[in-house]
Design a protein around this motif. Sequence first.
Motif, short mmCIF file in Angstrom:
data_model
loop_
_atom_site.label_atom_id
_atom_site.label_comp_id
_atom_site.label_asym_id
_atom_site.label_seq_id
_atom_site.Cartn_x
_atom_site.Cartn_y
_atom_site.Cartn_z
N THR A 4 -25.81 -29.72 90.98
CA THR A 4 -27.17 -29.45 91.43
C THR A 4 -28.09 -29.16 90.24
OG1 THR A 4 -26.33 -28.56 93.51
CG2 THR A 4 -28.57 -27.96 92.92
N GLU A 5 -27.60 -28.40 89.29
CA GLU A 5 -28.40 -28.10 88.10
C GLU A 5 -28.71 -29.38 87.32
OE1 GLU A 5 -30.79 -26.25 85.54
OE2 GLU A 5 -29.98 -25.40 87.38
N LYS A 6 -27.74 -30.26 87.19
CA LYS A 6 -27.97 -31.53 86.47
C LYS A 6 -28.99 -32.40 87.21
CE LYS A 6 -23.64 -31.64 83.97
NZ LYS A 6 -22.36 -32.32 83.74
N VAL A 7 -28.93 -32.40 88.55
CA VAL A 7 -29.91 -33.16 89.33
C VAL A 7 -31.30 -32.59 89.09
CG1 VAL A 7 -30.69 -33.69 91.68
CG2 VAL A 7 -28.28 -33.97 91.08
N ARG A 8 -31.40 -31.26 89.05
CA ARG A 8 -32.70 -30.62 88.78
C ARG A 8 -33.23 -31.01 87.40
NH1 ARG A 8 -30.75 -25.06 91.09
NH2 ARG A 8 -31.36 -25.33 93.25
N GLN A 9 -32.32 -31.25 86.46
CA GLN A 9 -32.72 -31.62 85.11
C GLN A 9 -33.01 -33.12 85.00
OE1 GLN A 9 -29.51 -30.22 82.66
NE2 GLN A 9 -30.02 -28.07 82.98
N GLY A 10 -32.91 -33.83 86.11
CA GLY A 10 -33.25 -35.24 86.12
C GLY A 10 -32.08 -36.19 86.05
N GLU A 11 -30.87 -35.69 86.00
CA GLU A 11 -29.68 -36.55 85.96
C GLU A 11 -29.30 -36.90 87.40
OE1 GLU A 11 -26.45 -35.23 83.43
OE2 GLU A 11 -27.86 -33.98 82.31
N LEU A 12 -29.96 -37.91 87.93
CA LEU A 12 -29.78 -38.25 89.34
C LEU A 12 -28.39 -38.81 89.63
CD1 LEU A 12 -33.30 -39.73 90.14
CD2 LEU A 12 -32.43 -37.41 90.48
#
Length: 88
Positions: free
Chosen positions: A13-21
């Motif tokens: 979830t944190e990586k998705v928030r950072q733009g790593e879809l």
Amino acid sequence: MYRDAAMELAAATEKVRQGELGEAKAAMQAVKDLRAAFQMVMDERTRVDKLRKQVAGVAGSGGELDFAAARAEIGRRLARLRDAGHGG
């Protein structure tokens, strides 16, 4: 199992928030793993409750408990939980 899946979900979830879809897939898998683990626990709880009621019925009727059979059943169930925990 819960802790590991929850940690994977938080990291994804944190990586998705950072733009790593691309991590969205990992997050969805972690959610599925949590759901499966929860369902397994609830199923086992239902089985234990059923066994508890059966044992109470036997104990209340004056019948004898088969402790060897109970140990064997518990061993089988623990083995299934162990296998499920290492497989997911």
